[in-house]
Every structure is written in C-alpha cells, then in structure tokens.
Design an enzyme around this catalytic site. Structure first.
Site, PDB file in Angstrom:
ATOM      1  N   GLU A 234     -63.739 102.730  29.815  1.00 30.05           N
ATOM      2  CA  GLU A 234     -64.299 103.893  29.123  1.00 30.05           C
ATOM      3  C   GLU A 234     -64.409 105.094  30.046  1.00 30.05           C
ATOM      4  O   GLU A 234     -64.577 106.209  29.616  1.00 30.05           O
ATOM      5  CB  GLU A 234     -65.690 103.561  28.571  1.00 30.05           C
TER       6      GLU A 234
ATOM      7  N   ASP B 192     -33.634 123.324  37.125  1.00 29.16           N
ATOM      8  CA  ASP B 192     -34.434 122.467  36.234  1.00 29.16           C
ATOM      9  C   ASP B 192     -35.198 123.307  35.216  1.00 29.16           C
ATOM     10  O   ASP B 192     -35.630 124.403  35.542  1.00 29.16           O
ATOM     11  CB  ASP B 192     -35.533 121.745  37.041  1.00 29.16           C
TER      12      ASP B 192
ATOM     13  N   ARG C 255     -39.708 114.599  43.553  1.00 29.78           N
ATOM     14  CA  ARG C 255     -38.381 115.222  43.408  1.00 29.78           C
ATOM     15  C   ARG C 255     -38.347 116.667  43.918  1.00 29.78           C
ATOM     16  O   ARG C 255     -37.289 117.249  44.109  1.00 29.78           O
ATOM     17  CB  ARG C 255     -37.842 115.096  41.985  1.00 29.78           C
TER      18      ARG C 255
ATOM     19  N   PRO D  55     -58.050 112.377  30.899  1.00 21.19           N
ATOM     20  CA  PRO D  55     -57.698 113.359  29.858  1.00 21.19           C
ATOM     21  C   PRO D  55     -58.609 114.588  29.893  1.00 21.19           C
ATOM     22  O   PRO D  55     -58.326 115.590  29.238  1.00 21.19           O
ATOM     23  CB  PRO D  55     -57.867 112.580  28.547  1.00 21.19           C
TER      24      PRO D  55
HETATM   25  N1  ADE Z   1     -55.934 108.620  31.643  1.00 20.89           N
HETATM   26  C1  ADE Z   1     -56.007 108.417  30.320  1.00 20.89           C
HETATM   27  N2  ADE Z   1     -55.404 109.399  29.640  1.00 20.89           N
HETATM   28  C2  ADE Z   1     -54.935 110.295  30.577  1.00 20.89           C
HETATM   29  C3  ADE Z   1     -54.218 111.504  30.508  1.00 20.89           C
HETATM   30  N3  ADE Z   1     -53.874 112.062  29.353  1.00 20.89           N
HETATM   31  N4  ADE Z   1     -53.917 112.114  31.659  1.00 20.89           N
HETATM   32  C4  ADE Z   1     -54.284 111.572  32.848  1.00 20.89           C
HETATM   33  N5  ADE Z   1     -54.944 110.429  32.963  1.00 20.89           N
HETATM   34  C5  ADE Z   1     -55.271 109.788  31.846  1.00 20.89           C
END
Ligand code: ADE
Length: 236
Positions: free
Chosen positions: A103, A156, A141, A76
């Site tokens: 974690e 698309d 794709r 994230p």
């Molecule tokens: N791993 C955990 N959350 C994630 C996300 N939002 N994007 C990519 N990998 C992740």
C-alpha cells in the site's frame, strides 16, 4: 524481475563495457527478526501492508554511507518522468531507486530519507520495479558510448522536444505503397528539411502540447502558426 531487461541488448552491453553499474539490493536482507519482515499493518487501520521504516533506512544507509547520493522513491505520487528528467539523472554519478510495494511506505522514509519522488505515468503499478527498469533504460541509453553512434540519440522522439520523423527501409515499393521520393533523392539538405518538417507536423498532430516548449526557428514557428490556423478554420 530485473533479469530479463538487464540481460538484453543495449543495457547488457553497457554493463559488460563498464559504462554503467546496476546493483540490486533486497530489502529482506535487512528485514526484522527471523522471518526478515519488511512490512506491517497500517496504524489507524485500512487495507494492505506498509513497508516499515527500519529495513528501508538500514538498506539505504548501508548503500550510501556519508555520501549525498539522490534517493529516489518510485511512486505514482511523484513528479512525472520524461526525457528531461532522464537527462537530469545522467548528471549524477550514482542514484538510488526505491521500489515501493504494497500500500505504500512509512511516511517517515519519505520525509527523512527520500530526496526525490518520480512517477512514470498516471496509473498504478503493482510495484516500483517496472518503473525502475523504465527509468534505468531511458537513462542508460543517454550515457556516452552506450549507443553505437551519437546520431541515434539526437533524432530520438523527445530528444529535441519533438516526435521523430517517419522512417522507411527497403523495399522502395511495398504492396504499392511508396517511400517518399525525397528520401531517395540523395540530397542531404532536402532530406534533413523534410524530416524536420515531418517531425513538427507529427508533433502538431499528436502532441501539440510539446510544441509550446520546442526549440523552433522563426520559419518553423510560422509553419506551426499556419498549421494551427488551418486546423482552427477546419474546425469552424
Ligand atoms: N509504483 C506504482 N505505480 C507507479 C508509477 N506509476 N510510477 C512509479 N512508481 C510506481
């Protein structure tokens, strides 16, 4: 986890037709000791476990050898994935996706092994696997020959920086709701014009942020300006 999505429809066909190869590697195969351990407690304390550097380095070094394949960590904290990033990834013959878990991963992996970090959105998943599947689907794709006709990618949503126009199929009248007459006119130029306008209108209504980078003609920029002015006047 990967079985379902890779065994279905477009991705499955792409693999069968040798248009793409997807190899899964289990970190545990390079785990440490009899129990094939891949994680440990964080130095400094705190909740959760951290993926150790050693199993990640040995797994990835084994895959890439001396080549300079991009090593992408799914996290994230990475740059946000979108259609542009998907297109960019198609330019590599190969790339490696690391699915983080627990974690997090030992920072030295990030510093000395990983070449790129990608997030699929501002939310936290349990692991990177779902993110990897999303990225692989969006990239595969785009590859030549994967979709039936090139048309299907061209229109698309996001392919041209705009959202896709509304689609209709039979019947012409459903519960009294009609298909827009222009789509039944057989006039291809008029249909293309209507679709382009609908794309711009829809993007304006739902994702005005996208219009800033969309490739619009003079006439379309004027249309966008009119829409914005009408909206501003409405809000006053
Ligand atoms: N791993 C955990 N959350 C994630 C996300 N939002 N994007 C990519 N990998 C992740």
């Amino acid at each position: 986890m990967f079985g379902g999505p890779f065994d279905e429809s477009i991705i499955k066909r792409a693999i069968e037709n040798d248009l793409v190869q997807i190899a899964l590697h289990n970190l545990r195969d390079q785990g440490i000791g009899k129990h094939r351990v891949v994680d440990d407690y964080p130095h400094g304390g705190g909740a959760g476990m951290v993926l150790m550097a050693e199993p990640l380095f040995s797994t990835i070094e084994k895959i890439k050898g001396d080549s300079d394949v991009p090593v992408i960590l799914l996290t994230p904290q990475g740059r946000l994935f979108n259609q542009k990033v998907a297109e960019e990834l198609t330019s590599h013959d190969r790339f490696i996706l690391i699915c983080g878990h627990y974690e997090g991963i030992d920072e030295r992996v990030r510093e000395h092994l990983v070449t790129d970090e990608i997030s699929i959105g501002d939310y936290v998943l349990t692991g990177g696997e779902l993110a990897a599947m999303v990225i692989i689907d969006a990239v595969v794709r785009q590859l030549p020959g994967v979709l039936g006709s090139d048309e299907s990618i061209k229109d698309d949503s996001h392919a041209n920086g705009l959202l896709e126009y509304p689609q209709y199929t039979r019947p012409q009248s459903f519960r009294g709701w009609e298909v827009p007459p222009v789509l039944l006119s057989g006039n291809h130029a008029e249909i293309a014009k209507w679709r382009r306008e609908q794309s711009i209108l829809r993007t304006f209504q739902r994702r005005p942020d996208l219009l800033e980078n969309a490739d619009l003609s003079e006439e379309e920029l004027a249309m966008n300006k009119t829409l914005r002015e009408a909206k501003d006047a409405n809000e006053k």
